[in-house]
Scaffold this active site. Structure first.
Site, mmCIF file in Angstrom:
data_model
loop_
_atom_site.group_PDB
_atom_site.id
_atom_site.type_symbol
_atom_site.label_atom_id
_atom_site.label_comp_id
_atom_site.label_asym_id
_atom_site.label_seq_id
_atom_site.Cartn_x
_atom_site.Cartn_y
_atom_site.Cartn_z
ATOM 1 N N ARG A 173 0.927 -1.175 -0.040
ATOM 2 C CA ARG A 173 0.149 -0.020 -0.089
ATOM 3 C C ARG A 173 1.021 1.242 0.015
ATOM 4 O O ARG A 173 0.615 2.373 -0.746
ATOM 5 C CB ARG A 173 -0.759 0.041 1.295
ATOM 6 C CG ARG A 173 -2.419 0.485 0.997
ATOM 7 C CD ARG A 173 -3.241 0.272 2.221
ATOM 8 N NE ARG A 173 -2.402 -0.399 3.280
ATOM 9 C CZ ARG A 173 -3.127 -1.331 4.231
ATOM 10 N NH1 ARG A 173 -4.277 -1.384 4.123
ATOM 11 N NH2 ARG A 173 -2.567 -1.793 5.112
ATOM 12 N N LYS B 30 -10.525 -21.089 9.915
ATOM 13 C CA LYS B 30 -9.696 -22.336 9.847
ATOM 14 C C LYS B 30 -10.298 -23.595 10.047
ATOM 15 O O LYS B 30 -9.868 -24.583 9.270
ATOM 16 C CB LYS B 30 -8.537 -22.219 10.807
ATOM 17 C CG LYS B 30 -7.701 -21.043 10.711
ATOM 18 C CD LYS B 30 -6.838 -20.778 12.088
ATOM 19 C CE LYS B 30 -5.851 -19.585 11.716
ATOM 20 N NZ LYS B 30 -5.196 -19.102 12.830
ATOM 21 N N GLU C 198 -1.081 -23.807 2.086
ATOM 22 C CA GLU C 198 -0.818 -24.046 3.551
ATOM 23 C C GLU C 198 -0.673 -23.290 4.673
ATOM 24 O O GLU C 198 -1.064 -23.693 5.543
ATOM 25 C CB GLU C 198 0.692 -25.023 3.111
ATOM 26 C CG GLU C 198 1.057 -25.740 4.446
ATOM 27 C CD GLU C 198 0.567 -26.920 4.799
ATOM 28 O OE1 GLU C 198 0.331 -27.784 3.918
ATOM 29 O OE2 GLU C 198 -0.416 -26.819 5.773
HETATM 30 N N1 LIG Z 1 0.702 -12.525 10.718
HETATM 31 C C1 LIG Z 1 0.404 -14.056 10.978
HETATM 32 O O1 LIG Z 1 1.054 -14.509 11.907
HETATM 33 C C2 LIG Z 1 -0.280 -14.740 9.721
HETATM 34 C C3 LIG Z 1 -0.431 -16.380 9.807
HETATM 35 C C4 LIG Z 1 -0.924 -17.113 9.015
HETATM 36 C C5 LIG Z 1 -1.753 -16.224 8.017
HETATM 37 N N2 LIG Z 1 -1.735 -15.139 7.755
HETATM 38 C C6 LIG Z 1 -2.415 -14.565 6.702
HETATM 39 O O2 LIG Z 1 -1.363 -13.720 6.020
HETATM 40 C C7 LIG Z 1 -2.041 -12.830 5.395
HETATM 41 C C8 LIG Z 1 -1.126 -11.408 5.349
HETATM 42 O O3 LIG Z 1 -1.261 -11.280 6.948
HETATM 43 P P1 LIG Z 1 0.063 -10.174 7.639
HETATM 44 O O4 LIG Z 1 -0.119 -10.339 9.039
HETATM 45 O O5 LIG Z 1 1.102 -10.226 6.806
HETATM 46 O O6 LIG Z 1 -0.630 -8.832 7.241
HETATM 47 P P2 LIG Z 1 -0.081 -7.429 7.127
HETATM 48 O O7 LIG Z 1 1.059 -7.362 7.876
HETATM 49 O O8 LIG Z 1 -1.349 -6.282 7.437
HETATM 50 O O9 LIG Z 1 0.325 -7.072 5.731
HETATM 51 C C9 LIG Z 1 -0.566 -6.953 4.682
HETATM 52 C C10 LIG Z 1 0.408 -6.363 3.622
HETATM 53 O O10 LIG Z 1 -0.542 -6.125 2.389
HETATM 54 C C11 LIG Z 1 -0.503 -4.796 2.007
HETATM 55 N N3 LIG Z 1 -1.472 -4.144 1.151
HETATM 56 C C12 LIG Z 1 -2.685 -4.121 1.910
HETATM 57 N N4 LIG Z 1 -3.614 -3.816 1.188
HETATM 58 C C13 LIG Z 1 -3.042 -3.653 0.069
HETATM 59 C C14 LIG Z 1 -3.441 -3.161 -1.495
HETATM 60 N N5 LIG Z 1 -4.755 -2.789 -1.772
HETATM 61 N N6 LIG Z 1 -2.484 -3.113 -2.508
HETATM 62 C C15 LIG Z 1 -1.219 -3.643 -2.117
HETATM 63 N N7 LIG Z 1 -0.825 -3.959 -0.767
HETATM 64 C C16 LIG Z 1 -1.824 -3.911 0.056
HETATM 65 C C17 LIG Z 1 0.299 -3.970 3.136
HETATM 66 O O11 LIG Z 1 0.975 -2.765 2.615
HETATM 67 P P3 LIG Z 1 1.541 -1.792 3.566
HETATM 68 O O12 LIG Z 1 2.787 -2.459 4.100
HETATM 69 O O13 LIG Z 1 1.950 -0.707 2.616
HETATM 70 O O14 LIG Z 1 0.473 -1.340 4.526
HETATM 71 C C18 LIG Z 1 1.181 -4.933 3.739
HETATM 72 O O15 LIG Z 1 2.057 -4.885 3.213
HETATM 73 C C19 LIG Z 1 -3.275 -12.729 6.032
HETATM 74 O O16 LIG Z 1 -4.425 -13.147 5.067
HETATM 75 C C20 LIG Z 1 -3.481 -13.259 7.106
HETATM 76 O O17 LIG Z 1 -4.598 -13.855 7.491
HETATM 77 C C21 LIG Z 1 -0.871 -14.344 8.638
#
Ligand SMILES: NC(=O)c1ccc[n+]([C@@H]2O[C@H](COP(=O)([O-])OP(=O)(O)OC[C@H]3O[C@@H](n4cnc5c(N)ncnc54)[C@H](OP(=O)(O)O)[C@@H]3O)[C@@H](O)[C@H]2O)c1
Length: 429
Positions: free
Chosen positions: A47, A207, A131
């Site tokens: 973003r 999940k 996964e």
């Molecule tokens: N975090 C965990 O422990 C975990 C574990 C298992 C699964 N997941 C899954 O993994 C996925 C990501 O989670 P996360 O924790 O990494 O989320 P996050 O930290 O909020 O990261 C989201 C990323 O997506 C980018 N983004 C959001 N909207 C966007 C758009 N419209 N265009 C381009 N980029 C965009 C954000 O950009 P900016 O950085 O510029 O804001 C950020 O880099 C989710 O589906 C979550 O459920 C997460």
């Protein structure tokens, strides 16, 4: 034609995306030797392209337009780590339509729109791997889909949300109140500022839906999963549970009942010697019961950037090998249309805690309500005397609907001043 390197486009570079980039960098040589090709990240959409992410990244690969990534001819595989439904869904569909395999960690999307996504992957003849969407680092999807493809899974019972497991562990082991334990989870980064997705069971329900769909070969969506949060669990329940030889855990349960799928997430008491009882803190585990393999347990870190990145990178290597060598991973396995069993028809054992006025005949009146509703009492005892006594009851297996009617009638009974708690008891009968 594939280039000598596998070219990966990342959608999102937050907690998971940045960990994927780091892992691909740190393990570059080993990955190349294990996979048989080099993995290069050629595009990253975020973003805010100006945010410092603490990783060395060529500014020319970064864009704030995720469509550029999915449409780029120099991207072979798309990794979706944005989260949420839109724009993730549309971007994945564009990638699949363009014949690009997709790796995603997005449980929310899969648990609501999985059918459409898999259909598109199928028609394009490419992989959709996920996964990382359940259990972070813990291999669950592939074992259930592939390793156990020759078996018949009857039941899954798991702790699939680390935040709620952390909160209940701190309440049980350190005597914290729910609010104190939640604050502790927040301060350690286990809970979001708005913890409702975890505490109210939405994350676990998504999940549970994904695991149930894979285990029982029938599409289960998040709204099919009965859901109760952990907000009502208190120290009184924890103390009674301990006295009875149980611990309270945030469970996700999916099972086959007469060929129907029953899926639910709620806190429950499990015997202190059950393997899941030892899964503490933010750890996750899933206990699988199948006809031939018997009992299996998968344990590990269910979230966090680094653990989750290992699952993403594993999928990238697998779909990359399929691109290079030809062939595909096992696709959608939801070939049955099983009925979702309503919660009222499910069966289980229960713990019921009543505030009562200790008067002659109260026990008989309470037992009468259980009996009339066909709920058999396994054990009962009284704590305290006078106006502030408590009755603790454990039932044998009963229908949920019958138990809920019992609870409503108990609340109307004059010697009962309140139904303080009702918890399900799992893993013992
Ligand atoms: N975090 C965990 O422990 C975990 C574990 C298992 C699964 N997941 C899954 O993994 C996925 C990501 O989670 P996360 O924790 O990494 O989320 P996050 O930290 O909020 O990261 C989201 C990323 O997506 C980018 N983004 C959001 N909207 C966007 C758009 N419209 N265009 C381009 N980029 C965009 C954000 O950009 P900016 O950085 O510029 O804001 C950020 O880099 C989710 O589906 C979550 O459920 C997460």
């Amino acid at each position: 034609m594939m280039s000598p390197a596998l070219r990966v486009g990342l959608l999102g570079c937050g907690t998971v995306g940045s960990a994927v980039l780091r892992l691909l960098g740190e393990q570059r040589e080993d990955i190349t030797r294990r996979a048989g090709f080099q993995v290069d990240v050629t595009r990253v959409a975020v973003r805010d392209p100006h945010r410092d992410r603490g990783i060395a990244l060529d500014p020319s690969v970064i864009t704030d337009d995720p469509n550029v990534v999915v449409k780029d001819p120099d991207v072979d595989v798309v990794c979706e780590m944005i989260g949420g439904v839109e724009p993730a869904r549309s971007l994945i569909l564009v990638a699949l339509d363009a014949g690009k395999p997709v790796v995603t960690a997005n449980k929310e999307l899969l648990a609501t729109m999985g059918r459409d996504l898999f259909h598109r992957a199928e028609s394009s003849g490419v992989d959709l791997a996920f996964e990382a969407a359940v259990g972070g680092a813990i291999p669950l999807v592939r074992p259930l889909k592939e390793s156990l493809a020759g078996d018949r899974v009857r039941r899954l019972m798991g702790i699939v949300n680390g935040t709620t497991n952390f909160i209940l562990t701190r309440m049980s082991q350190d005597g914290l109140s729910f609010d104190e334990a939640l604050e502790s989870a927040r301060s350690l980064g286990y809970a979001e500022a708005d913890p409702s997705a975890d505490v109210d069971g939405h994350d676990a329900a998504a999940k549970c839906a994904i695991l149930a769909s894979i285990a029982f070969n029938s599409r289960v969506v998040a709204s099919d999963v009965y859901r109760e949060g952990i907000g009502s669990v208190n120290q009184t329940d924890i103390a009674y549970a301990a006295g009875l030889g149980y611990v309270i855990k945030p469970l996700a349960i999916a099972e086959l009942e007469d060929q129907d799928v029953a899926a639910r997430v709620h806190p429950a008491m499990i015997p202190a010697d059950h393997p899941l009882a030892a899964v503490n803190g933010a750890f996750n585990a899933v206990f699988v019961e199948s006809d031939h393999a018997g009992e299996l347990m998968f344990f590990g870190q269910g979230a966090g950037g680094d653990p989750t990145a290992t699952a993403v990178v594993g999928d990238v290597i697998r779909v990359g090998r399929n691109l290079v060598l030809g062939g595909r991973a096992v696709g959608c396995t939801c070939y049955l249309g099983r009925r979702i069993r309503p919660m009222d028809d499910m069966e289980g054992a229960y713990y019921v805690l009543l505030d009562v006025r200790d008067r002659p005949g109260v026990l008989a009146q309470v037992a009468g309500v259980f009996g009339r509703n066909d709920v058999s009492i396994k054990s009962v005892w009284q704590e305290g005397t006078g106006e502030e006594a408590q009755l603790v009851l454990i039932t044998h297996r009963a229908r949920e609907g019958a138990l809920q009617t019992t609870v409503r009638e108990l609340a109307e009974l004059s010697p009962v001043s309140g139904v303080r708690s009702v918890l399900r008891v799992e893993g013992s009968e």
